[in-house]
Design an enzyme around this catalytic site. Structure first.
Site, PDB file in Angstrom:
ATOM      1  N   CYS A   1     -27.716   2.878   4.635  1.00  0.00           N
ATOM      2  CA  CYS A   1     -28.535   4.004   5.113  1.00  0.00           C
ATOM      3  C   CYS A   1     -29.997   3.597   5.244  1.00  0.00           C
ATOM      4  O   CYS A   1     -30.684   3.993   6.192  1.00  0.00           O
ATOM      5  CB  CYS A   1     -28.427   5.188   4.152  1.00  0.00           C
TER       6      CYS A   1
HETATM    7  C1  BEZ Z   1     -24.787   2.654   2.164  1.00  0.00           C
HETATM    8  O1  BEZ Z   1     -25.561   3.325   2.838  1.00  0.00           O
HETATM    9  O2  BEZ Z   1     -25.037   1.485   1.899  1.00  0.00           O
HETATM   10  C2  BEZ Z   1     -23.488   3.217   1.671  1.00  0.00           C
HETATM   11  C3  BEZ Z   1     -23.399   4.547   1.350  1.00  0.00           C
HETATM   12  C4  BEZ Z   1     -22.211   5.057   0.858  1.00  0.00           C
HETATM   13  C5  BEZ Z   1     -21.123   4.216   0.707  1.00  0.00           C
HETATM   14  C6  BEZ Z   1     -21.221   2.864   1.054  1.00  0.00           C
HETATM   15  C7  BEZ Z   1     -22.417   2.364   1.544  1.00  0.00           C
END
Ligand code: BEZ
Length: 211
Positions: free
Chosen positions: A45
């Site tokens: 994210c």
């Molecule tokens: C991420 O943004 O890295 C992420 C968020 C939730 C689950 C897996 C990755």
């Protein structure tokens, strides 16, 4: 209930990092991209939100307003902002909606319980100036989206809206376009002065009209 292509994008009022947003009013006459991410302070994210900040001039050029969303609070979004700037080299320059009670997530069906019943997946909605949904995308949490592809889709959608052309497989800005099936070849020749090539009666190409 899922939001489908051609539906009116559900309207809502929600808090964001830039104050309360009344969605339709905030969109005004612009195109919009509403995208959800699973959670603040997560790696994928962080990279996505930084990329959308870097691409703001490209969205502006196309008259598109971007807004992100997760089920986190405005306080968490604000704490996370500094990390995005520090690690991605771009400060957040668009609002992030806070949706801790999942009102917007439920309106847009952004929570997919068999993936995770508490977090939003990576959804994207492109909304036209008529407030109709023009594109929906759903990605898993572990895969960062390709925002160049989203810009490419916006270019294609705007060409269709403004010039009644479609775009072929792997089309890039500047490539030939396709005359939509509802226009006869005879009318297409009048409408597209750069020329129309009839490969098949149903497959007619023309140089990109706005180049
Ligand atoms: C991420 O943004 O890295 C992420 C968020 C939730 C689950 C897996 C990755």
């Amino acid at each position: 209930m899922a939001v489908r292509l051609g539906d009116t994008a559900p309207d809502f009022e929600a808090p964001s990092t830039e104050g309360t947003i009344s969605f339709h009013e905030w969109l005004g006459d612009s195109w919009g991209i509403l995208f959800s991410h699973p959670k603040d302070f997560t790696p994928v994210c962080t990279t996505e939100l930084g990329m959308v900040a870097k691409l703001k001039p490209e969205f502006d050029k196309r008259n598109v307003k971007a807004v992100g969303l997760s089920v986190d609070s405005v306080e968490d979004h604000n704490k996370w902002k500094g990390d995005i700037e520090e690690t991605q080299g771009a400060a957040l320059n668009y609002p992030l909606l806070a949706d801790p009670d999942r009102t917007v997530a439920n309106l847009y069906d952004m929570i997919h319980p068999n993936a995770d019943n508490t977090l939003t997946v990576r959804s994207v909605f492109i909304i036209g100036p008529d407030k109709k949904v023009k594109l929906t995308l759903t990605y898993p949490a572990s895969t960062g989206r390709n925002f160049d592809e989203i810009l490419r889709v916006i270019d294609s959608l705007q060409l269709t809206a403004d010039h009644k052309v479609a775009t072929p497989v792997n089309w890039k800005d500047g490539d030939d376009c396709i005359v939509v099936p509802s226009i006869s070849t005879e009318d297409a020749k009048k409408q597209f002065p750069k020329g129309v090539t009839e490969v098949k009666p149903y497959l007619r190409t023309t140089p990109q009209p706005n180049k």
